[in-house]
Design a protein around this motif. Structure first.
Motif, PDB file in Angstrom:
ATOM      1  N   ASP A  49      -1.812   4.447  -1.515  1.00 25.84           N
ATOM      2  CA  ASP A  49      -2.602   4.894  -0.348  1.00 25.84           C
ATOM      3  C   ASP A  49      -2.215   4.637   1.495  1.00 25.84           C
ATOM      4  N   HIS A  57       0.980  -1.359   0.431  1.00 29.60           N
ATOM      5  CA  HIS A  57      -0.066   0.078  -0.103  1.00 29.60           C
ATOM      6  C   HIS A  57       1.069   1.163  -0.013  1.00 29.60           C
ATOM      7  N   ASN A 101      -4.202   3.641   4.611  1.00 24.90           N
ATOM      8  CA  ASN A 101      -3.646   2.340   4.286  1.00 24.90           C
ATOM      9  C   ASN A 101      -2.529   1.623   4.579  1.00 24.90           C
ATOM     10  N   ARG A 102      -1.575   1.899   3.744  1.00 29.23           N
ATOM     11  CA  ARG A 102      -0.308   1.510   4.337  1.00 29.23           C
ATOM     12  C   ARG A 102      -0.082   1.634   6.321  1.00 29.23           C
ATOM     13  N   GLU A 142       1.695   1.159  -3.568  1.00 27.34           N
ATOM     14  CA  GLU A 142       0.157   2.226  -4.222  1.00 27.34           C
ATOM     15  C   GLU A 142       0.758   3.347  -3.958  1.00 27.34           C
TER      16      GLU A 142
END
Length: 78
Positions: A44, A39, A47-48, A42
């Motif tokens: 994000d 993540h 979310n990470r 990504e």
């Protein structure tokens, strides 16, 4: 984890493969560690950060490649 490096730490088919594998074993610490890294790649960050909270205690590296190396060392027992 290896899929993330194979994809040069970018989004794409390799990232999708790594993410799918992480989801299949969600709740298992090593998979959750890679999930956090996925993540991050990504972009994000919320979310990470969620996945990093799940794997505490853990000190995140400063960059994605450094984090990958830190995970590699941790998982190989170095």
């Amino acid at each position: 984890m290896w899929w993330l490096k194979k994809g040069d730490f970018k989004m794409g088919a390799e990232w999708e493969q790594a993410h799918q594998l992480c989801q299949e074993d969600e709740g298992e610490r090593t998979h959750d560690m890679v999930h956090a890294l996925a993540h991050w790649i990504e972009g994000d960050m919320a979310n990470r950060d969620y996945w990093y909270r799940r794997i505490q205690p853990w000190t995140r590296a400063n960059t994605i490649p450094q984090e990958w190396k830190q995970l590699e060392q941790h998982l190989s027992g170095q």
